[in-house]
Design a protein around this motif. Structure first.
Motif, PDB file in Angstrom:
ATOM      1  N   LEU A  82       0.809  -1.216   0.000  1.00  0.00           N
ATOM      2  CA  LEU A  82       0.000   0.000   0.000  1.00  0.00           C
ATOM      3  C   LEU A  82       0.847   1.272   0.000  1.00  0.00           C
ATOM      4  O   LEU A  82       0.571   2.207  -0.760  1.00  0.00           O
ATOM      5  CB  LEU A  82      -0.930   0.000   1.215  1.00  0.00           C
ATOM      6  N   THR A  83       1.872   1.322   0.846  1.00  0.00           N
ATOM      7  CA  THR A  83       2.623   2.582   0.997  1.00  0.00           C
ATOM      8  C   THR A  83       4.135   2.405   1.103  1.00  0.00           C
ATOM      9  O   THR A  83       4.857   3.391   1.293  1.00  0.00           O
ATOM     10  CB  THR A  83       2.151   3.342   2.259  1.00  0.00           C
ATOM     11  N   GLY A  84       4.627   1.179   1.021  1.00  0.00           N
ATOM     12  CA  GLY A  84       6.070   0.970   1.115  1.00  0.00           C
ATOM     13  C   GLY A  84       6.600   0.909   2.538  1.00  0.00           C
ATOM     14  O   GLY A  84       7.822   0.813   2.734  1.00  0.00           O
ATOM     15  N   TRP A  85       5.730   0.964   3.521  1.00  0.00           N
ATOM     16  CA  TRP A  85       6.150   0.879   4.920  1.00  0.00           C
ATOM     17  C   TRP A  85       6.196  -0.568   5.395  1.00  0.00           C
ATOM     18  O   TRP A  85       5.491  -1.431   4.866  1.00  0.00           O
ATOM     19  CB  TRP A  85       5.187   1.660   5.818  1.00  0.00           C
ATOM     20  N   THR A  86       7.035  -0.823   6.394  1.00  0.00           N
ATOM     21  CA  THR A  86       7.034  -2.098   7.109  1.00  0.00           C
ATOM     22  C   THR A  86       7.121  -1.789   8.598  1.00  0.00           C
ATOM     23  O   THR A  86       7.464  -0.678   9.006  1.00  0.00           O
ATOM     24  CB  THR A  86       8.220  -3.001   6.715  1.00  0.00           C
ATOM     25  N   VAL A  87       6.789  -2.772   9.421  1.00  0.00           N
ATOM     26  CA  VAL A  87       6.889  -2.648  10.870  1.00  0.00           C
ATOM     27  C   VAL A  87       8.019  -3.551  11.339  1.00  0.00           C
ATOM     28  O   VAL A  87       8.114  -4.711  10.916  1.00  0.00           O
ATOM     29  CB  VAL A  87       5.568  -3.051  11.561  1.00  0.00           C
ATOM     30  N   VAL A  88       8.888  -3.019  12.177  1.00  0.00           N
ATOM     31  CA  VAL A  88      10.001  -3.794  12.725  1.00  0.00           C
ATOM     32  C   VAL A  88       9.882  -3.822  14.238  1.00  0.00           C
ATOM     33  O   VAL A  88       9.388  -2.882  14.856  1.00  0.00           O
ATOM     34  CB  VAL A  88      11.367  -3.207  12.308  1.00  0.00           C
ATOM     35  N   CYS A  89      10.321  -4.917  14.839  1.00  0.00           N
ATOM     36  CA  CYS A  89      10.300  -5.050  16.297  1.00  0.00           C
ATOM     37  C   CYS A  89      11.567  -4.475  16.904  1.00  0.00           C
ATOM     38  O   CYS A  89      12.666  -4.660  16.365  1.00  0.00           O
ATOM     39  CB  CYS A  89      10.176  -6.520  16.690  1.00  0.00           C
ATOM     40  N   VAL A  90      11.396  -3.798  18.026  1.00  0.00           N
ATOM     41  CA  VAL A  90      12.535  -3.300  18.802  1.00  0.00           C
ATOM     42  C   VAL A  90      12.326  -3.716  20.261  1.00  0.00           C
ATOM     43  O   VAL A  90      11.203  -3.997  20.682  1.00  0.00           O
ATOM     44  CB  VAL A  90      12.666  -1.764  18.692  1.00  0.00           C
ATOM     45  N   PRO A  91      13.406  -3.773  21.054  1.00  0.00           N
ATOM     46  CA  PRO A  91      13.308  -4.314  22.418  1.00  0.00           C
ATOM     47  C   PRO A  91      12.756  -3.336  23.442  1.00  0.00           C
ATOM     48  O   PRO A  91      12.708  -3.644  24.632  1.00  0.00           O
ATOM     49  CB  PRO A  91      14.765  -4.655  22.747  1.00  0.00           C
ATOM     50  N   GLY A  92      12.324  -2.179  23.012  1.00  0.00           N
ATOM     51  CA  GLY A  92      11.822  -1.162  23.921  1.00  0.00           C
ATOM     52  C   GLY A  92      12.019   0.193  23.282  1.00  0.00           C
ATOM     53  O   GLY A  92      12.168   0.316  22.058  1.00  0.00           O
ATOM     54  N   LEU A  93      12.025   1.229  24.097  1.00  0.00           N
ATOM     55  CA  LEU A  93      12.241   2.569  23.579  1.00  0.00           C
ATOM     56  C   LEU A  93      13.665   2.705  23.051  1.00  0.00           C
ATOM     57  O   LEU A  93      14.616   2.323  23.716  1.00  0.00           O
ATOM     58  CB  LEU A  93      11.974   3.584  24.681  1.00  0.00           C
ATOM     59  N   ARG A 106      10.952   4.501   6.078  1.00  0.00           N
ATOM     60  CA  ARG A 106       9.624   3.868   6.059  1.00  0.00           C
ATOM     61  C   ARG A 106       9.589   2.547   6.821  1.00  0.00           C
ATOM     62  O   ARG A 106       8.996   1.555   6.383  1.00  0.00           O
ATOM     63  CB  ARG A 106       9.114   3.703   4.623  1.00  0.00           C
ATOM     64  N   ARG A 107      10.211   2.558   7.984  1.00  0.00           N
ATOM     65  CA  ARG A 107      10.115   1.431   8.917  1.00  0.00           C
ATOM     66  C   ARG A 107       9.554   1.959  10.228  1.00  0.00           C
ATOM     67  O   ARG A 107      10.098   2.911  10.807  1.00  0.00           O
ATOM     68  CB  ARG A 107      11.490   0.800   9.169  1.00  0.00           C
ATOM     69  N   PHE A 108       8.472   1.363  10.695  1.00  0.00           N
ATOM     70  CA  PHE A 108       7.908   1.815  11.965  1.00  0.00           C
ATOM     71  C   PHE A 108       8.339   0.865  13.079  1.00  0.00           C
ATOM     72  O   PHE A 108       8.042  -0.332  13.032  1.00  0.00           O
ATOM     73  CB  PHE A 108       6.381   1.878  11.921  1.00  0.00           C
ATOM     74  N   PRO A 109       9.044   1.378  14.113  1.00  0.00           N
ATOM     75  CA  PRO A 109       9.492   0.514  15.201  1.00  0.00           C
ATOM     76  C   PRO A 109       8.374   0.233  16.199  1.00  0.00           C
ATOM     77  O   PRO A 109       7.720   1.152  16.688  1.00  0.00           O
ATOM     78  CB  PRO A 109      10.624   1.327  15.856  1.00  0.00           C
ATOM     79  N   SER A 110       8.161  -1.042  16.474  1.00  0.00           N
ATOM     80  CA  SER A 110       7.106  -1.472  17.390  1.00  0.00           C
ATOM     81  C   SER A 110       7.691  -2.281  18.531  1.00  0.00           C
ATOM     82  O   SER A 110       8.621  -3.069  18.337  1.00  0.00           O
ATOM     83  CB  SER A 110       6.082  -2.342  16.645  1.00  0.00           C
ATOM     84  N   GLY A 111       7.137  -2.081  19.716  1.00  0.00           N
ATOM     85  CA  GLY A 111       7.470  -2.967  20.812  1.00  0.00           C
ATOM     86  C   GLY A 111       7.045  -4.389  20.498  1.00  0.00           C
ATOM     87  O   GLY A 111       6.114  -4.623  19.721  1.00  0.00           O
ATOM     88  N   GLN A 112       7.719  -5.348  21.084  1.00  0.00           N
ATOM     89  CA  GLN A 112       7.403  -6.751  20.842  1.00  0.00           C
ATOM     90  C   GLN A 112       6.409  -7.295  21.869  1.00  0.00           C
ATOM     91  O   GLN A 112       5.612  -8.180  21.573  1.00  0.00           O
ATOM     92  CB  GLN A 112       8.692  -7.577  20.907  1.00  0.00           C
ATOM     93  N   PHE A 113       6.435  -6.743  23.090  1.00  0.00           N
ATOM     94  CA  PHE A 113       5.633  -7.296  24.180  1.00  0.00           C
ATOM     95  C   PHE A 113       4.209  -6.729  24.170  1.00  0.00           C
ATOM     96  O   PHE A 113       3.940  -5.693  23.550  1.00  0.00           O
ATOM     97  CB  PHE A 113       6.293  -6.976  25.523  1.00  0.00           C
ATOM     98  N   ILE A 114       3.309  -7.426  24.852  1.00  0.00           N
ATOM     99  CA  ILE A 114       1.959  -6.918  25.056  1.00  0.00           C
ATOM    100  C   ILE A 114       1.693  -6.823  26.547  1.00  0.00           C
ATOM    101  O   ILE A 114       2.250  -7.591  27.345  1.00  0.00           O
ATOM    102  CB  ILE A 114       0.892  -7.807  24.358  1.00  0.00           C
ATOM    103  N   ARG A 115       0.880  -5.866  26.927  1.00  0.00           N
ATOM    104  CA  ARG A 115       0.591  -5.616  28.341  1.00  0.00           C
ATOM    105  C   ARG A 115      -0.025  -6.846  29.008  1.00  0.00           C
ATOM    106  O   ARG A 115      -0.565  -7.743  28.340  1.00  0.00           O
ATOM    107  CB  ARG A 115      -0.350  -4.421  28.467  1.00  0.00           C
ATOM    108  N   LYS A 116       0.016  -6.870  30.328  1.00  0.00           N
ATOM    109  CA  LYS A 116      -0.579  -7.951  31.101  1.00  0.00           C
ATOM    110  C   LYS A 116      -2.099  -7.764  31.186  1.00  0.00           C
ATOM    111  O   LYS A 116      -2.604  -6.646  31.038  1.00  0.00           O
ATOM    112  CB  LYS A 116       0.005  -7.993  32.519  1.00  0.00           C
TER     113      LYS A 116
END
Length: 291
Positions: A82-93, A106-116
């Motif tokens: 759609l826009t050439g972007w991808t999402v990559v995992c990072v270990p935190g901030l 065009r890489r969006f950094p995302s946390g890997q974990f999910i809240r409790k």
């Protein structure tokens, strides 16, 4: 961008030089997948009629409701097409320069974990639900995708000029907590709102906050708070406005901002375009979860 301190000063063990890590989707537990489903279902009861059409269309385009935490290997090809972007995992901030470099490419950094399960209502550090559900649907829109790339490139320049605090305010009041004027009225597009059950309602329904027309320099001078609902939200006319505002040369803007006083979070200026003159009652009661 965040005002939280980074957990690591250098990429931790197992992370690449650009701070990315594998998502390791198969390692998520049933409880973690269920947490995603619970959060998703709750937001979808709240967001219709409150979230911007562009956000809701992005959710549909990426098919984020297939059950459990999205697998980036399945989601990324759809987003990239759609826009050439991808999402990559990072270990935190991650450090600002790492964050900006990812956005500029065009890489969006995302946390890997999910809240409790006992953190459904509030979590200080962004998790994968905030990052993917909140941010990624907007990246399916070409204008917003261009805005985010321009922001990443602009961040690299702002850092060299000592203007990061001003640029951080722009991110905060658009990408995280922005409103847009849709055909049906004011709607949410900021990730910090659309991923929060309580702020999704507060941002558009509550009489407390000010809602003001977007003005680039005004936004870049306005203080914000990271630990509570916002006392002011800025309203864009459409997503193209964001793109056009950030494709201009920020050099003259930075020159005019140097030495300018910050604007109080609850202020309304004579030059503001006022959508809602808020009561500020929520803040006066003491803020988060105040009765």
């Amino acid at each position: 961008m965040s005002d939280f301190e980074h957990v690591f000063e250098a990429p931790p063990e197992g992370a690449a030089a650009d701070w990315t890590i594998p998502q390791d989707w198969s390692a998520y537990t049933d409880v973690e997948h269920q947490t995603w489903d619970t959060l998703y279902a709750r937001q979808m009861k709240i967001l219709p009629g409150r979230a911007a059409d562009v956000f809701l269309k992005g959710l549909t385009a990426l098919d984020l409701n297939t059950g459990g935490i999205p697998d980036f290997e399945i989601m990324n090809p759809k987003l990239q097409a759609l826009t050439g972007w991808t999402v990559v995992c990072v270990p935190g901030l991650v450090p600002d320069e790492v964050f900006f470099d990812h956005l500029a490419n065009r890489r969006f950094p995302s946390g890997q974990f999910i809240r409790k399960p006992d953190q459904l209502d509030y979590l200080q550090e962004p998790d994968i639900f905030h990052d993917v559900f909140g941010h990624v649907p907007m990246l399916t829109d070409p204008d917003f995708a261009a805005y985010m790339e321009a922001y990443g490139k602009g961040g690299q320049r702002a850092a060299s000029l000592g203007m990061l605090p001003n640029l951080a305010r722009l991110y905060w009041y658009t990408v995280e907590f922005g409103l847009v004027q849709d055909e049906g009225g004011l709607r949410i597009y900021g990730a910090g709102i659309v991923s929060s059950a309580t702020e999704s309602v507060f941002a558009v329904d509550d009489p407390s906050p000010n809602r003001l027309g977007f003005d680039l320099q005004r936004v870049m001078r306005t203080l914000y708070r990271i630990d509570d609902f916002q006392q002011v939200y800025f309203v864009i006319d459409d997503i193209e406005q964001l793109k056009l505002e950030t494709l201009q040369d920020f050099g003259p803007i930075y020159d005019s901002l140097k030495g300018a006083d910050a604007i109080a979070i609850d202020a309304i200026l004579p030059t503001d375009r006022v959508f809602t003159r808020g009561t500020q009652a929520y803040a006066a009661r003491g803020g988060r979860f105040a009765a």
